[in-house]
Design a protein around this motif. Structure first.
Motif, PDB file in Angstrom:
ATOM      1  N   SER A 245       0.822  -1.203   0.000  1.00 45.63           N
ATOM      2  CA  SER A 245       0.000   0.000   0.000  1.00 45.63           C
ATOM      3  C   SER A 245       0.860   1.258   0.000  1.00 45.63           C
ATOM      4  O   SER A 245       0.625   2.198  -0.765  1.00 45.63           O
ATOM      5  CB  SER A 245      -0.915  -0.008   1.231  1.00 45.63           C
ATOM      6  OG  SER A 245      -1.538   1.244   1.418  1.00 45.63           O
TER       7      SER A 245
ATOM      8  N   ARG B 129      -8.146  -0.177  -7.919  1.00 45.56           N
ATOM      9  CA  ARG B 129      -9.146   0.122  -6.890  1.00 45.56           C
ATOM     10  C   ARG B 129      -8.795  -0.562  -5.572  1.00 45.56           C
ATOM     11  O   ARG B 129      -8.963   0.017  -4.497  1.00 45.56           O
ATOM     12  CB  ARG B 129     -10.536  -0.307  -7.364  1.00 45.56           C
ATOM     13  CG  ARG B 129     -11.100   0.528  -8.499  1.00 45.56           C
ATOM     14  CD  ARG B 129     -12.600   0.330  -8.651  1.00 45.56           C
ATOM     15  NE  ARG B 129     -12.959  -1.052  -8.912  1.00 45.56           N
ATOM     16  CZ  ARG B 129     -13.056  -1.583 -10.121  1.00 45.56           C
ATOM     17  NH1 ARG B 129     -12.798  -0.839 -11.201  1.00 45.56           N
ATOM     18  NH2 ARG B 129     -13.415  -2.848 -10.281  1.00 45.56           N
ATOM     19  N   THR B 130      -8.306  -1.802  -5.655  1.00 40.49           N
ATOM     20  CA  THR B 130      -7.890  -2.517  -4.439  1.00 40.49           C
ATOM     21  C   THR B 130      -6.759  -1.777  -3.736  1.00 40.49           C
ATOM     22  O   THR B 130      -6.796  -1.559  -2.521  1.00 40.49           O
ATOM     23  CB  THR B 130      -7.435  -3.947  -4.789  1.00 40.49           C
ATOM     24  OG1 THR B 130      -8.523  -4.673  -5.353  1.00 40.49           O
ATOM     25  CG2 THR B 130      -6.930  -4.671  -3.548  1.00 40.49           C
TER      26      THR B 130
ATOM     27  N   HIS C  37      -8.000   1.396  -2.112  1.00 37.97           N
ATOM     28  CA  HIS C  37      -8.711   1.132  -0.858  1.00 37.97           C
ATOM     29  C   HIS C  37      -7.721   0.944   0.284  1.00 37.97           C
ATOM     30  O   HIS C  37      -7.917   1.468   1.380  1.00 37.97           O
ATOM     31  CB  HIS C  37      -9.577  -0.120  -1.014  1.00 37.97           C
ATOM     32  CG  HIS C  37     -10.359  -0.464   0.220  1.00 37.97           C
ATOM     33  ND1 HIS C  37     -11.635   0.019   0.454  1.00 37.97           N
ATOM     34  CD2 HIS C  37     -10.039  -1.220   1.305  1.00 37.97           C
ATOM     35  CE1 HIS C  37     -12.068  -0.439   1.612  1.00 37.97           C
ATOM     36  NE2 HIS C  37     -11.120  -1.194   2.156  1.00 37.97           N
TER      37      HIS C  37
ATOM     38  N   ASP D 289      -6.377   4.296   1.301  1.00 41.78           N
ATOM     39  CA  ASP D 289      -7.350   5.043   2.102  1.00 41.78           C
ATOM     40  C   ASP D 289      -7.339   4.576   3.545  1.00 41.78           C
ATOM     41  O   ASP D 289      -7.382   5.384   4.478  1.00 41.78           O
ATOM     42  CB  ASP D 289      -8.755   4.877   1.513  1.00 41.78           C
ATOM     43  CG  ASP D 289      -8.925   5.608   0.192  1.00 41.78           C
ATOM     44  OD1 ASP D 289      -8.093   6.483  -0.111  1.00 41.78           O
ATOM     45  OD2 ASP D 289      -9.877   5.284  -0.539  1.00 41.78           O
ATOM     46  N   ASP D 290      -7.283   3.267   3.745  1.00 38.28           N
ATOM     47  CA  ASP D 290      -7.254   2.738   5.113  1.00 38.28           C
ATOM     48  C   ASP D 290      -6.025   3.219   5.869  1.00 38.28           C
ATOM     49  O   ASP D 290      -6.112   3.657   7.015  1.00 38.28           O
ATOM     50  CB  ASP D 290      -7.258   1.206   5.084  1.00 38.28           C
ATOM     51  CG  ASP D 290      -8.657   0.639   4.894  1.00 38.28           C
ATOM     52  OD1 ASP D 290      -9.612   1.434   4.834  1.00 38.28           O
ATOM     53  OD2 ASP D 290      -8.790  -0.594   4.802  1.00 38.28           O
TER      54      ASP D 290
ATOM     55  N   TYR E  93      -8.645  -7.937   2.960  1.00 33.13           N
ATOM     56  CA  TYR E  93      -9.263  -7.228   1.841  1.00 33.13           C
ATOM     57  C   TYR E  93      -8.685  -7.680   0.503  1.00 33.13           C
ATOM     58  O   TYR E  93      -9.319  -7.509  -0.534  1.00 33.13           O
ATOM     59  CB  TYR E  93      -9.075  -5.710   2.003  1.00 33.13           C
ATOM     60  CG  TYR E  93      -9.790  -4.930   0.926  1.00 33.13           C
ATOM     61  CD1 TYR E  93     -11.169  -4.739   0.979  1.00 33.13           C
ATOM     62  CD2 TYR E  93      -9.095  -4.401  -0.153  1.00 33.13           C
ATOM     63  CE1 TYR E  93     -11.825  -4.040  -0.021  1.00 33.13           C
ATOM     64  CE2 TYR E  93      -9.744  -3.698  -1.163  1.00 33.13           C
ATOM     65  CZ  TYR E  93     -11.113  -3.518  -1.084  1.00 33.13           C
ATOM     66  OH  TYR E  93     -11.762  -2.844  -2.081  1.00 33.13           O
TER      67      TYR E  93
END
Length: 207
Positions: free
Chosen positions: A125, A148-149, A152, A155-156, A167
């Protein structure tokens, strides 16, 4: 060592099983950077032997010849079967188990390596967030879904939430494996990279 490639492979059991393949390129020409060159998911309509044959064919294509490693997620029977099929074809895959901290890390062996899910998901990430790892394009449905994964996960982490390895779908897992292995490659073969670990032969011979 510039332009080394890691093929991350994961299989999700189902009817039919789903295969995910992600290819990450590491480039050390200037500052080390990583690029997702290819990502795809597809049903395993036949046997894992057919998948192994396809992977072997891709490894023979330019620019992957003699500069690639194959990393397989072996936390399920389908992944183990794929790793076995690749081995039978002369491809020496890196077999990886991905475990969360509370599960406890099993001891490494000559055949398998265990990595920490939370640490590696956070690393994936963060690399995408900072631009160290980037997608080459988003023109395919698979690439857009992976973007998109990763978004996400970013964002977390930016909101202070714990990055959740659960996830990751099968495609995200293949990307994690390819990126993790790419970070294991260094110009100094004595640093972090063990000469006896499967999949390292081409890395040592690359310029």
């Amino acid at each position: 060592m510039a332009n080394a490639f890691a093929f991350g492979l994961a299989v999700e059991p189902g009817t039919p099983d789903q295969l995910a393949l992600t290819v990450v390129e590491r480039n050390d020409d200037e500052n080390t950077s990583f690029v997702i060159r290819r990502t795809l998911t597809k049903p395993v309509d036949d046997s894992v032997e057919a998948v192994a044959e396809e992977v072997q064919g891709r490894l023979a294509e330019d620019p992957y010849t003699a500069r690639s490693s194959v990393v397989v997620h072996v936390d399920n029977a389908a992944g183990n079967a794929l790793a076995d099929a690749l081995t039978e074809r002369g491809v020496r895959p890196v077999r990886v188990r991905v475990r969360s901290g509370e599960e406890g890390a099993s001891a490494e062996s000559e055949e398998e390596t265990t990595i920490d899910a939370r640490d590696e998901v956070f690393a994936l990430s963060d690399a995408h967030r900072t631009g160290v790892l980037r997608l080459e394009h988003r023109s395919t449905e698979d690439a857009d879904r992976l973007a998109r994964t990763l978004g996400h996960l970013i964002d977390d982490s930016s909101e202070g939430s714990e990055v959740d390895a659960a996830y990751l779908d099968v495609q995200g897992m293949s990307a994690l494996l390819a990126y993790w292995w790419s970070t294991e490659q260094t110009n100094d073969p004595t640093e972090r990279l063990r000469a006896d670990l499967p999949g390292t032969e081409t890395a040592h011979s690359a310029p």
